[in-house]
Design an enzyme around this catalytic site. Structure first.
Site, PDB file in Angstrom:
ATOM      1  N   SER A 243       0.852  -1.193   0.000  1.00 39.73           N
ATOM      2  CA  SER A 243       0.000   0.000   0.000  1.00 39.73           C
ATOM      3  C   SER A 243       0.885   1.240   0.000  1.00 39.73           C
ATOM      4  CB  SER A 243      -0.898   0.005   1.234  1.00 39.73           C
ATOM      5  OG  SER A 243      -1.415   1.309   1.407  1.00 39.73           O
TER       6      SER A 243
ATOM      7  N   ASP B 144      -4.453   3.983  -2.177  1.00 35.56           N
ATOM      8  CA  ASP B 144      -5.575   4.355  -1.320  1.00 35.56           C
ATOM      9  C   ASP B 144      -6.034   5.774  -1.603  1.00 35.56           C
ATOM     10  OD1 ASP B 144      -5.920   2.023   0.432  1.00 35.56           O
ATOM     11  OD2 ASP B 144      -3.827   2.419   0.955  1.00 35.56           O
TER      12      ASP B 144
ATOM     13  N   HIS C 147      -8.044   1.537  -4.510  1.00 35.89           N
ATOM     14  CA  HIS C 147      -9.035   1.366  -3.445  1.00 35.89           C
ATOM     15  C   HIS C 147      -9.675   2.716  -3.153  1.00 35.89           C
ATOM     16  CE1 HIS C 147      -9.545   0.196   1.118  1.00 35.89           C
ATOM     17  NE2 HIS C 147     -10.716   0.364   0.516  1.00 35.89           N
TER      18      HIS C 147
ATOM     19  N   HIS D  81      -0.981  -1.167  -4.436  1.00 36.43           N
ATOM     20  CA  HIS D  81      -2.275  -0.792  -3.860  1.00 36.43           C
ATOM     21  C   HIS D  81      -2.275   0.711  -3.589  1.00 36.43           C
ATOM     22  CE1 HIS D  81      -5.940  -1.651  -1.445  1.00 36.43           C
ATOM     23  NE2 HIS D  81      -5.510  -0.666  -0.662  1.00 36.43           N
TER      24      HIS D  81
ATOM     25  N   MET E 221     -11.921  -5.263   4.755  1.00 32.86           N
ATOM     26  CA  MET E 221     -11.134  -4.339   5.568  1.00 32.86           C
ATOM     27  C   MET E 221     -10.955  -4.944   6.951  1.00 32.86           C
ATOM     28  SD  MET E 221     -10.259  -1.847   3.698  1.00 32.86           S
ATOM     29  CE  MET E 221      -9.369  -1.011   5.019  1.00 32.86           C
TER      30      MET E 221
ATOM     31  N   MET F 201      -8.677   8.652  -0.627  1.00 35.37           N
ATOM     32  CA  MET F 201      -9.563   9.053   0.484  1.00 35.37           C
ATOM     33  C   MET F 201     -10.026  10.486   0.293  1.00 35.37           C
ATOM     34  SD  MET F 201      -7.417   7.493   3.674  1.00 35.37           S
ATOM     35  CE  MET F 201      -6.614   5.888   3.590  1.00 35.37           C
TER      36      MET F 201
ATOM     37  N   ASP G 195      -7.015  -6.051   3.838  1.00 36.16           N
ATOM     38  CA  ASP G 195      -6.328  -4.758   3.924  1.00 36.16           C
ATOM     39  C   ASP G 195      -6.444  -4.206   5.338  1.00 36.16           C
ATOM     40  OD1 ASP G 195      -5.261  -2.245   3.433  1.00 36.16           O
ATOM     41  OD2 ASP G 195      -6.864  -1.592   2.082  1.00 36.16           O
TER      42      ASP G 195
ATOM     43  N   MET H  76     -11.856   5.017  -1.203  1.00 34.45           N
ATOM     44  CA  MET H  76     -12.566   5.252   0.063  1.00 34.45           C
ATOM     45  C   MET H  76     -13.191   6.635  -0.038  1.00 34.45           C
ATOM     46  SD  MET H  76      -9.653   3.582   2.442  1.00 34.45           S
ATOM     47  CE  MET H  76      -8.499   3.689   1.088  1.00 34.45           C
TER      48      MET H  76
HETATM   49  C1  DX5 Z   1      -6.406   1.913   5.223  1.00 33.73           C
HETATM   50  C2  DX5 Z   1      -5.929   1.611   3.836  1.00 33.73           C
HETATM   51  C3  DX5 Z   1      -4.839   0.612   3.793  1.00 33.73           C
HETATM   52  C4  DX5 Z   1      -3.605   1.023   4.567  1.00 33.73           C
HETATM   53  C5  DX5 Z   1      -3.049  -0.217   5.173  1.00 33.73           C
HETATM   54  O1  DX5 Z   1      -7.557   2.651   5.161  1.00 33.73           O
HETATM   55  O2  DX5 Z   1      -6.972   1.100   3.027  1.00 33.73           O
HETATM   56  O3  DX5 Z   1      -4.509   0.194   2.480  1.00 33.73           O
HETATM   57  O4  DX5 Z   1      -2.628   1.640   3.800  1.00 33.73           O
HETATM   58  O5  DX5 Z   1      -1.984   0.124   5.973  1.00 33.73           O
HETATM   59  P1  DX5 Z   1      -1.336  -0.881   6.999  1.00 33.73           P
HETATM   60  O6  DX5 Z   1      -0.838  -2.047   6.222  1.00 33.73           O
HETATM   61  O7  DX5 Z   1      -0.275  -0.070   7.633  1.00 33.73           O
HETATM   62  O8  DX5 Z   1      -2.434  -1.271   7.975  1.00 33.73           O
HETATM   63 ZN    ZN Z   2      -6.439   0.155   1.038  1.00 34.19          ZN
END
Ligand code: DX5
Ligand code: ZN
Length: 215
Positions: free
Chosen positions: A9, A36, A67, A34, A138, A38, A176, A69
């Site tokens: 990630s 993220d 991903h 990956h 998740m 947000m 994740d 969010m």
């Molecule tokens: C959290 C993200 C993850 C995050 C995971 O909301 O979707 O992808 O980066 O991070 P770690 O592996 O540190 O929990």
């Molecule tokens: Zn993620």
């Protein structure tokens, strides 16, 4: 059995050195990247949008697992696919018309994924199983890297795995949040195919070692 896919990630990478970080995890054996996204509404944090996904695409040679969010993701799926998302995952909780959004992702040429938060029952995604290539469980509440794995989430997996088997569907199961060398064992025993890990990989001094220890 399919080989375990390791997806670092990039949320935990050094953003001042994007290209070097991507190369480093690719050289270390990462299978996917990956990313993220947000929006500060669906989750408390704000990260990146389509232009930065394009930047990652330019310097990467492996699939981008994006991903989202974000609330009402249907507003942006075309932009993220144009930016280079190979897998595009939306949250069940963020979509009023989940079935329609997933169909649109596929029509636009990406693989569709659906994610559920720790408190969302697996039943919520049973009606759309034939619309997805990936299910993302998740194992933390989304928003931040570096949180602790919530083991109870794994209790939700069996129902989905049984449905997939019964209906003979081809769907990757991804996990994740809080994945490290110890929790990786737990999720692999549950049949998870894709392991997303941020802080465990980017917080280590040897990416190759970290990736191998997850596999
Ligand atoms: C959290 C993200 C993850 C995050 C995971 O909301 O979707 O992808 O980066 O991070 P770690 O592996 O540190 O929990
Ligand atoms: Zn993620």
């Amino acid at each position: 059995m399919t080989k375990t896919i390791i997806a670092p990630s990039l949320l935990s990478c050094d953003f001042s050195r994007i290209a070097e970080e991507v190369k480093a995890v690719e050289d270390a054996g990462a299978d996917w990247l990956h990313i993220d996204v947000m929006d500060g509404v669906f989750v408390p944090n704000i990260t990146i949008g389509p232009p930065v996904v394009s930047a990652f695409k330019k310097v990467s040679h492996i699939p981008l697992d994006v991903h989202l969010m974000i609330s009402r993701p249907e507003r942006y799926i075309k932009e993220f696919i144009d930016a280079g998302a190979d897998y595009l995952t939306v949250h069940q909780e963020a979509c009023l018309h989940l079935h329609r959004v997933l169909s649109e992702i596929t029509e636009l040429g990406a693989k569709a994924g659906v994610s559920i938060n720790p408190a969302t029952p697996s039943e919520m995604i049973i009606p759309i199983l034939d619309k997805v290539s990936l299910i993302l469980f998740m194992t933390v509440n989304p928003g931040f890297g570096g949180q602790e794995f919530i083991p109870q989430v794994m209790d939700k997996v069996d129902l989905i795995r049984n449905k997939i088997k019964k209906r003979n569907l081809d769907i990757l199961l991804s996990v994740d949040g809080g994945i490290n060398d110890k929790t990786a064992e737990v999720v692999k025993n549950k049949g998870m195919n894709v392991l997303v890990a941020g802080s465990f990989i980017f917080g280590s001094t040897d990416y190759k070692n970290a990736i191998n220890s997850l596999r």
